[in-house]
Each structure stands twice: as C-alpha cells, then as structure tokens.
Design an enzyme around this catalytic site. Sequence first.
Site, PDB file in Angstrom:
ATOM      1  CG  HIS A  90      -1.798  -1.194   1.286  1.00 36.69           C
ATOM      2  ND1 HIS A  90      -2.880  -1.323   0.491  1.00 36.69           N
ATOM      3  CD2 HIS A  90      -1.745  -2.314   2.034  1.00 36.69           C
ATOM      4  CE1 HIS A  90      -3.487  -2.470   0.752  1.00 36.69           C
ATOM      5  NE2 HIS A  90      -2.808  -3.093   1.688  1.00 36.69           N
ATOM      6  CB  THR A  91       0.125   4.700  -1.089  1.00 39.22           C
ATOM      7  OG1 THR A  91      -0.660   4.137  -2.114  1.00 39.22           O
ATOM      8  CG2 THR A  91       0.964   5.824  -1.630  1.00 39.22           C
ATOM      9  CG  MET A  92       3.564   2.237   3.065  1.00 42.29           C
ATOM     10  SD  MET A  92       2.555   2.021   4.546  1.00 42.29           S
ATOM     11  CE  MET A  92       3.533   0.791   5.382  1.00 42.29           C
ATOM     12  CE1 TYR A  93       4.937   6.421  -2.195  1.00 43.76           C
ATOM     13  CE2 TYR A  93       3.924   8.517  -2.754  1.00 43.76           C
ATOM     14  CZ  TYR A  93       4.349   7.256  -3.118  1.00 43.76           C
ATOM     15  OH  TYR A  93       4.183   6.833  -4.401  1.00 43.76           O
TER      16      TYR A  93
END
Lengths: 264, 259
Positions: free
Chosen positions: B38-41
């Site tokens: 998953h996008t972590m930023y």
Amino acid sequence: MARRYDSKTTIFSPEGRLYQVEYAMEAIGHAGTCLGILANDGIVLAAERRNTNKLLDDVFLSDKIYKIDEDMACCVAGITSDANVLTNELRAIAQRHTLQFGEPIPCEQLVMRLCDIKQAYTQYGGKRPFGVSILYMGWDTRHGYQLYQSDPSGNYSGWKATCIGNSSAAAVSILKQEYKVSETDLHQALLLALKVMSKTLDMTKLNAEKLELATLVRNDNKTEINVISVEEVKELIKEHEQKEAEAEAAKQDKQSGSGKSSDK
Amino acid sequence: MAVPGVCLQDFPLWSGGPTPGHFYNFPGNSKMNTGKSHTMYPSTSGTSVVGLVYDGGVMLAADSLGSYGSLARFRDVKRLFKVTDKAALACSGDIADYQFIREVIEQKVRDDVCGGYTRELNAGALHCWLTRVLYNRRSRFDPLWLECVVAGYKDDEPFLGYVDKIGTAFEAKEVATGFGLHFAVPMIREAREKKQNLSCDEARKLLTECLKVLYYRDCRAHFKYQLADITPEGVTIHDDLNLKKETNWEVANYISGYE
C-alpha cells in the site's frame, strides 16, 4: 393444510403468516411471567421465578433478570438457553459500541441491533427463530428512562407498562386500568407490579421466594440497577397486602353505607 | 496436465487447501502474504492545524493549502469541516485521505439522522471512533496518513482531541499538528500562564497570531485560512480568512547575498 407451511421459517403460509414465528410466541406464552413498569423516577421489572427447587445452588441472584450494560438490564421469557445466547449478544453489542465511541450505547439502538438479528432468523438461514421475548429497561441521555419489549419476530416497541409470558394478556389489561401515566413513582410502581403479579400468577398468596424484582434508578449521574433482596420483597408484599386489606375494608364500608346492600 | 488454458484450480482436489505452484495463505493469517503493498507516503498534503479550548467554547484553525511536496499547489483546500452541531474535525496530512474520511463521517452522520434510533455524534464519540479506525488501519499496514484534531462538546463539556495516523490519541486544552506542535502550542501555553480562561476574542487573536507565526516559519504554510468556533449553540466556520495584510515582510529588504 397449514401443516405443510409450518416447518420452514422462511416461507409464508397461504394466509400470509409465518407459522414458526407464531409458534415461537406460543412457546413464550407458557413461560414464567415478566412485567415491566415505567415510573417517573425509575423502572421496575418483576418476574415469576419458576426454579424454586431447594437443591438449586444459588450461583445466580436472578435467573430471569440480566444486567446488560451500566445503564440497561433486561428480563427474559421463553426458552432459557436461547435467552442466554441473546443476553450474551446484547452484552457484546453494548461493549462493541463503547469500544468504538467511548460512551454507552443508546437504549433504542441496542434493542434495534438485537431485533435485527432476531429478524434475520425469520427470513433466511433456515434456522428456527429464538423462542424468547425480552423486556428491556434502561436509561440514556436521549430519552431518559425507557422500557422496551422485543419478541421472536424481531419486532420491538417502547412501553409505559407491559407484560410477557404466562397470562400476559390478563396482566396487560389490568395494567391498562390501574397504571396512571406520569403519576406513578417508583414505590407505587413496585406495589402495582406486586398487585398485577398476584392477580395473574396462579398462587393465592404472593410468595417472596417465587418473585424476582429489580429496579433501575438514576442517582448522582450514575445508574443503579438493583435486584431486590428476598427480605425487602417480603416487606413490599406485606405492604401490598395491607393496602389490599384497606381497600377491601373501604369497599365494604361504601357498600354498607349506601344502604342498598340487601338488593341481592 | 499441460493443456493450455487449464490450470489445476479448475479441478479442485480439495477446497481451501494448498495448490501446487501457488502461494498458500495459511488460515487465520491476515492478508499480509498477498505481496500487495500500500502507498506509505502522502502526496498532496496539508500542514498544521491548531486548536484551543477557551472560556465558552473551542476554536480550531487550519490554513487552506494543499502542498504537492514543496509546490504550493492547491491554495483553497478546505481542511476543516463541521461534523454535527457538537463536533468539528480538521486534518493535516494527506488531503485524499482527509477527503475520504470526511465522506465516511458525513455518511455516518446521515445514517444516524435517518435511522433515528441513536443520538447525534458528539466530539468525544467521534474522537474515540476515529482512533479505532486509524489504529486498525495502521495495524493492517494500510494507514490513513492523517493527523486529526477533533473539537467540540462531549456531554456539555468542551472537548479537544488529537488522533494521528498510528492511532496515538489524547485530549488536551491546546492541541496542534505538525509544525503547530512546535510553534503554536508553546505560544498558547504562554498565554494561558498569564490568563487561565481566555475569552472568545482573546482566543481568536491568539489563534490568528499562531497561524501568522506558522506562515512566517513553516515553508508549507499559506496566508489563507479557515477558523471554526464551537460553542454550546453550535459550530460556526469562517472560511476564506486572510492574514496576508497582517504580515510584515520589511525584513526581506535587508537580506542580501541570496540573489
């Protein structure tokens, strides 16, 4: 014949009835009576205790009245094992809400959630409905003191006074006559409960061992749910019998005073 | 076995069991073995939110900038919204995540009103619920990249709470996110040392002052902002406020050597 449409809950009969649900309500009609009365300053739940065997170990104070949450308690009538499943679920529903929102669940929401589960068992799954009717008493910041009743169909409604179980119809008609809306305080409600119980239970004299009484009141911003002890119930019965005797005496006086008593 | 287009899964030997040549997800495990990431930023993000409790209510302020890294990309992003008459929410962090959670909360409020069997969501309940949501998301390695401030009333008491993307949550009389924590909170505490209970006007002045300082010092801040005032009567949101005129950039003329 109607028999063909009995066995499955999930089908209607030609007359548009759900037989299994009705049969469940029949089962409850044979169970011990429970009644609830809403007073100005509290709520009373009274139940007929059927397990009065001397050999019973008193692990539970009450076998029909259960505390669900800090502000709610309920009384069950019907199949005890079904009732255990439902009261467990009620407690879990209440705690799940408190975990999510950090505050107690509103009474109507709790009743509604359980009734949705009960209704599911009348529509799909192919399982029989729960053979339990429940009387809920609770307090919340939305509506104050509340009394609800739910039945196996998943229907629920709010009441000022009602009764479930054995002879419930008779009890409700007595309540209709005797209950005074917004004029009843907790003590009067307790006495009224005893009066109705004595008239509908098949015992000539009220016995404290055969009754369970519980009250819910709000004191100092805290809800107190209290199952009344046997001694206190005995006191209340004594008071009730005294009042009955006085009422009888007053009636006799009125009859003899009017001078027409010899018409019979 | 080598028939094209037909794999072993078309002829189940046993249901739910391991299939040769494929990864097997052991029962009872979370979806961590799928290899999906998953996008972590955050992408478009908002900067600080500042809130304080005053005598008679709670106040929240947030500027209207959506930064795309160091680019001041969207200059009229509303990061503050009214939830119910008893609660308002402002978030810093990823704007998309904020918009998502805003939609969820607005639907939740609608459901409560339509259902009619429950009470209006208050600030304390919203704060608790948001904590559970954000904590559970982070525990699944799929966080909503947010630092939220919940302001309002809980049972007639003013409430101000903070929740962030890892589920840290607390209540306080002054709360801020991001740079606000380092600039604004000390300013508010200093003002409170002089006077414990601030009036509405004092609170507003203090909050505006905090935002001004943040605009001077935070590279990702902007002069357009929103302010919410929550009193027992309800929530008032002031949009499109501008503090540019109150700022003083005279000092810029004295700086040389950076041309």
